[in-house]
Design a protein around this motif. Structure first.
Motif, PDB file in Angstrom:
ATOM      1  N   ASN A  75       0.844  -1.202   0.000  1.00  0.00           N
ATOM      2  CA  ASN A  75       0.000   0.000   0.000  1.00  0.00           C
ATOM      3  C   ASN A  75       0.878   1.249   0.000  1.00  0.00           C
ATOM      4  N   ASN A 130       1.287   3.780   2.126  1.00  0.00           N
ATOM      5  CA  ASN A 130       2.078   4.106   3.320  1.00  0.00           C
ATOM      6  C   ASN A 130       3.330   3.256   3.417  1.00  0.00           C
ATOM      7  N   ARG A 146       5.848   4.365   0.787  1.00  0.00           N
ATOM      8  CA  ARG A 146       6.427   5.653   1.165  1.00  0.00           C
ATOM      9  C   ARG A 146       7.488   5.445   2.252  1.00  0.00           C
ATOM     10  N   ALA A 147       7.144   4.658   3.269  1.00  0.00           N
ATOM     11  CA  ALA A 147       8.088   4.429   4.374  1.00  0.00           C
ATOM     12  C   ALA A 147       9.368   3.781   3.850  1.00  0.00           C
ATOM     13  N   ASP A 174       7.131  14.945   1.068  1.00  0.00           N
ATOM     14  CA  ASP A 174       5.690  14.657   1.126  1.00  0.00           C
ATOM     15  C   ASP A 174       5.148  14.011  -0.147  1.00  0.00           C
TER      16      ASP A 174
END
Ligand code: AMP
Ligand code: GLY
Length: 419
Positions: free
Chosen positions: A393, A395, A398-399, A418
């Motif tokens: 997913n 998140n 991104r992490a 961001d």
């Protein structure tokens, strides 16, 4: 199976992602890239001494490498100048739209009039070839307004004007001071659209068109969509904001009429067609077309493609895209662009890049890099590296990407936090 050698034209992160994806195909042999960069050089033989717009240099290279099966033309400039036409006329197999089809990107006056003619939703607009007429027109319009140079201007030819005096400055800068040279001989002035932006790239063989997963670019230089417009500071796919139930309507009202319209105009589009869309509730309008893969959208889209990219390119060239199997991973891919300090304005290059062991499953797509005489990895452009992660997913992707961004550094490195 005889392996097929491929030449890729271009030298950025998009071309690195295309090379990386092609390389996974079973039938793909050796890769070549003109001009390439230090990352692409790890998987392809590069020719940094030949420019992407040096048609004679490219033709000579192909004559010396008769083993090359196909040339993939990725950047806007050689497409707009007709490299695919020239290669085809000389008997070489080339992927990408002809100059006549690439005009959808290379002339905003063409593309806006085309959309009007075929009823494709886009911002209300007027076109101008004389500065006096444009200056006169803006006196009576509402603001904000958007002033656009007709031709290719490295993504910088679009000026959003809040006031009459901004717009006067934009018209003078483009038409009188010729900030973008010939690209500003004509301009488009259009209504400012609100909403959110989505990029839909689509494979197209002139008749059949197959959209890829949606993606979301981040064009502004600074966090929170502040600062100057850039080539793109990062992207992810699929777009989180995009409501997929809109897709059938977008197909019917935008994608299909574009492909049919180009065919009717005698400019059948074979290649990758990029729809930059503005979505406001149920209202979807075309902001722009590009006649190619986007950068950095490609870095976030191609890692999700299953199967063989060369097979898709082949079927597009042969007009058999309807037979292609095009499937996507049900995951998210996110790419964070590391840029040189100052980009998109002036920046320095030649800075040593320290890369501390990125995780094995991180994709490091090089945008502007080269090797120094001692083999050290150096910065060589405004956008330098795209740190790319695939996960279940957004998140998680991104992490994973940002954890690895932290292991890379060079003097004045700048990136958005961001994406
Ligand atoms: P373009 O090259 O035409 O896509 O423009 C570059 C960027 O400028 C777009 O991605 C948008 O962020 C912005 N832009 C262009 N046209 C408009 C418009 N009519 N209204 C609002 N923003 C726009
Ligand atoms: N990322 C926008 C473009 O490729 O034009």
């Amino acid at each position: 199976m005889t392996k097929k050698d491929i030449l890729i034209i271009g030298g950025g992160g998009r071309e690195h992602a295309i090379a990386w994806k092609l390389k996974q195909g079973e039938s793909v042999g050796k890769l070549y890239c003109i001009p390439g960069n230090a990352g692409i050089a790890e998987i392809a033989e590069c020719r940094p001494d030949i420019r992407a717009t040096d048609f004679d240099g490219i033709l000579n290279f192909l004559r010396e490498h008769r083993n090359i099966y196909m040339t993939v033309v990725a950047p806007d400039d050689p497409l707009a100048l007709g490299l695919v036409n020239v290669l085809t006329e000389n008997g070489f197999r080339a992927f990408g739209p002809t100059k006549e089809a690439a005009i959808l990107e290379s002339s905003k006056v063409f593309s806006k009039n085309f959309m009007k003619k075929y009823g494709i939703p886009t911002a209300e607009f007027e076109t101008f070839s004389a500065p006096a007429d444009a200056l006169n027109y803006i006196k009576a319009v509402k603001f904000p307004r958007v002033v656009k140079a007709d031709g290719l201007a490295l993504g910088k030819g679009v000026l959003i004007c809040e006031t009459l005096s901004d717009a006067e400055g934009a018209v003078r800068g483009i038409m009188a001071d010729r900030r973008f040279g010939k690209a500003g001989d004509n301009i488009v002035i259009e209504e400012f659209l609100r909403g959110y932006e989505v990029s839909i790239l689509a494979f197209c063989d002139g008749a059949t068109v197959v959209p890829m997963v949606s993606s979301q670019d981040h064009k502004r230089a600074l966090d929170g969509d502040k600062g100057d417009n850039t080539g793109g500071m990062g992207a992810f796919a699929p777009s989180v904001k995009f409501d997929k139930t809109l897709l059938p309507r977008i197909m019917r009202d935008i994608i299909a009429p574009t492909v049919r319209g180009m065919d009717k105009e005698g400019r059948p589009f074979k290649g990758v067609l990029y729809f930059g869309l503005m979505i406001d509730g149920d209202d979807v309008k075309v902001l722009e077309y590009n006649a190619r893969f986007g950068d950095p959208e490609t870095q976030s889209v191609l890692p999700l493609l299953r199967g063989d990219l060369l097979d898709i390119f082949d079927k597009i060239i042969d007009g058999k895209l309807a037979d292609a199997k095009i499937e996507w991973e049900d995951k998210t891919c996110l790419c964070v662009m590391l840029a040189s300090g100052g980009y998109p304005k002036d920046y320095e290059t030649g800075k040593p890049i320290a890369v501390g062991g990125p995780d094995n499953d991180i994709l490091l797509f090089h945008s502007g890099t080269r090797r120094g005489v001692d083999g050290a990895l150096l910065t060589a452009g405004g956008r330098v590296l795209g740190v790319t992660a695939v996960a279940d997913n957004l998140n998680a992707a991104r992490a994973k990407a940002y954890a690895n961004v932290g292991r890379i550094s060079f003097d004045k490195m700048h990136y958005r936090k961001d994406i």
